[in-house]
Design an enzyme around this catalytic site. Structure first.
Site, PDB file in Angstrom:
ATOM      1  N   CYS A 121      -4.870 -11.592  -5.574  1.00  0.00           N
ATOM      2  CA  CYS A 121      -3.740 -11.935  -6.444  1.00  0.00           C
ATOM      3  C   CYS A 121      -2.599 -12.616  -5.705  1.00  0.00           C
ATOM      4  O   CYS A 121      -1.930 -13.489  -6.256  1.00  0.00           O
ATOM      5  CB  CYS A 121      -3.241 -10.709  -7.196  1.00  0.00           C
ATOM      6  N   LYS A 194      -6.882   2.807 -10.232  1.00  0.00           N
ATOM      7  CA  LYS A 194      -5.693   1.956 -10.281  1.00  0.00           C
ATOM      8  C   LYS A 194      -5.444   1.563 -11.734  1.00  0.00           C
ATOM      9  O   LYS A 194      -6.266   0.895 -12.362  1.00  0.00           O
ATOM     10  CB  LYS A 194      -5.868   0.709  -9.423  1.00  0.00           C
ATOM     11  N   ARG A 216      -3.634  -7.832 -16.842  1.00  0.00           N
ATOM     12  CA  ARG A 216      -4.730  -7.294 -16.032  1.00  0.00           C
ATOM     13  C   ARG A 216      -5.455  -6.148 -16.737  1.00  0.00           C
ATOM     14  O   ARG A 216      -6.116  -5.336 -16.109  1.00  0.00           O
ATOM     15  CB  ARG A 216      -4.183  -6.849 -14.675  1.00  0.00           C
ATOM     16  N   GLU A 232     -14.606   6.183 -12.362  1.00  0.00           N
ATOM     17  CA  GLU A 232     -14.365   5.123 -11.381  1.00  0.00           C
ATOM     18  C   GLU A 232     -14.372   5.688  -9.956  1.00  0.00           C
ATOM     19  O   GLU A 232     -14.947   5.101  -9.032  1.00  0.00           O
ATOM     20  CB  GLU A 232     -13.020   4.449 -11.657  1.00  0.00           C
ATOM     21  N   LYS A 247      -3.277   5.236  -7.999  1.00  0.00           N
ATOM     22  CA  LYS A 247      -2.093   4.374  -8.116  1.00  0.00           C
ATOM     23  C   LYS A 247      -1.812   4.085  -9.584  1.00  0.00           C
ATOM     24  O   LYS A 247      -2.730   3.683 -10.297  1.00  0.00           O
ATOM     25  CB  LYS A 247      -2.347   3.069  -7.366  1.00  0.00           C
ATOM     26  N   SER A 273       6.106   0.582  -6.295  1.00  0.00           N
ATOM     27  CA  SER A 273       7.391  -0.114  -6.210  1.00  0.00           C
ATOM     28  C   SER A 273       8.372   0.282  -7.304  1.00  0.00           C
ATOM     29  O   SER A 273       9.574   0.451  -7.046  1.00  0.00           O
ATOM     30  CB  SER A 273       7.159  -1.630  -6.255  1.00  0.00           C
ATOM     31  N   TYR A 312       7.148   3.336   0.110  1.00  0.00           N
ATOM     32  CA  TYR A 312       8.215   2.516   0.687  1.00  0.00           C
ATOM     33  C   TYR A 312       9.354   3.387   1.212  1.00  0.00           C
ATOM     34  O   TYR A 312      10.217   2.894   1.936  1.00  0.00           O
ATOM     35  CB  TYR A 312       8.729   1.520  -0.359  1.00  0.00           C
TER      36      TYR A 312
END
Length: 324
Positions: A121, A194, A216, A232, A247, A273, A312
């Protein structure tokens, strides 16, 4: 009234609370994500993620030294290439920005574990995670390119590759490609669960990876589906994943808990984020105590089953831990 059971007894002092604490946060629980870009002398702030920067490879030294000095064992690299095309060819270029960054970090801090994000991406003009035909993202054609990208990262010195694309069958293809090129010891950390989340907005600015059309939803998971997430996960376990990522993190504690119980593998929670940006925004207004909120949030992920946390907040959290 006589009470034989008084749980408060074990909360009566700081030392007692520490003795019976079920979970503790340590620097070696953390993985620090880094955005590496082309060019020289670049250290550019990401506006929506205060404290996060784009670094050119020549500017990585100080932050890598800090990561290692704080006892954080690993970094996760994302790349912003000099140019993009419709197939993301810079992703598997041996002189690509991530490949250069891997070599730099392994020379400077050989003991630091380097994990690389494997996706297209950031490298495609359309911003999708794979090869596009019309308005479709093609699965098998994408998988072949992801395998080539993983091999190029391994050739550069990556310790772990982390496919984040959510294409079917990519873990098996990457494992076969790595083994076929002599990289049997390179581990796969799969973004197995995800979700197509609204919490990714600031990342898409940081990685310049917003899709230019559509969304997506045909490859990332529906946030409503917990059982599908476990399917998954188990498919990736069968295909040879060594570690699993869930995630986002904070809104998916149930999936994290179930993944740890079902998979039998080390599990990482990705504190993404949007979760980071919300804390930073509230803290900047004085509405919350940032240190206490971050610590509580990260501990909640360990309580839910995370063996490691990609965040982060890692630098700040490691500093706070060392002060306690």
């Amino acid at each position: 009234m006589m009470m034989r059971k008084r749980p408060r007894r074990l909360r009566s002092s700081a030392s007692l609370r520490a003795m019976v604490r079920e979970h503790n946060l340590r620097p070696d629980d953390l993985v620090y994500p880094l955005f590496v870009c082309s060019g020289k002398k670049v250290r550019e702030p990401v506006v929506s993620m205060p404290g996060v920067f784009h670094y050119s490879v020549d500017q990585l030294g100080s932050v890598i030294d800090e990561v290692e000095g704080l006892g954080i064992p690993a970094v996760l690299l994302f790349g912003l290439p000099a140019s993009k095309d419709d197939r993301g060819t810079q992703a598997w270029c041996d002189n690509g920005v991530v490949q250069q960054a891997v070599g730099f970090i392994k020379r400077r801090c050989p003991q630091l574990t380097v994990i690389t994000d494997v996706c297209l991406c950031e490298y495609t003009t359309h911003g999708h995670c794979g090869v596009v035909e019309g308005d479709r993202v093609l699965n098998d054609e994408t998988v072949a390119l992801l395998a080539a990208t993983a091999v190029s990262h391994a050739r550069a010195g990556a310790d772990v590759v982390a496919p984040s694309d959510m294409m079917d069958g990519r873990v098996a293809a990457i494992r076969d490609a790595l083994d076929g090129c002599g990289f049997e010891d390179v581990a796969i950390m799969s973004y197995a669960a995800k979700f197509a989340s609204s919490f990714y907005g600031p990342f898409r600015e940081a990685a310049d990876s917003a899709p230019q059309f559509g969304d997506r939803l045909t490859y990332q998971m529906d946030p409503a589906n917990g059982d599908e997430a476990l399917r998954e996960v188990m498919l990736d376990v069968e295909e040879g994943a060594d570690l699993i990522i869930v995630k986002p993190a904070l809104a998916y504690g149930d999936v994290l808990y179930r993944t740890k119980r079902a998979s039998g593998l080390p599990v990482a929670a990705y504190n993404v984020s949007g979760e980071y940006a919300m804390v930073k925004a509230a803290a900047s207004q004085g509405w919350i105590d940032e240190r206490r909120v971050v610590t509580e949030s990260l501990l909640s992920l360990k309580r839910a089953g995370a063996d490691m946390i990609i965040t982060y907040h890692a630098l700040d959290a490691a500093r706070w831990i060392s002060e306690d």
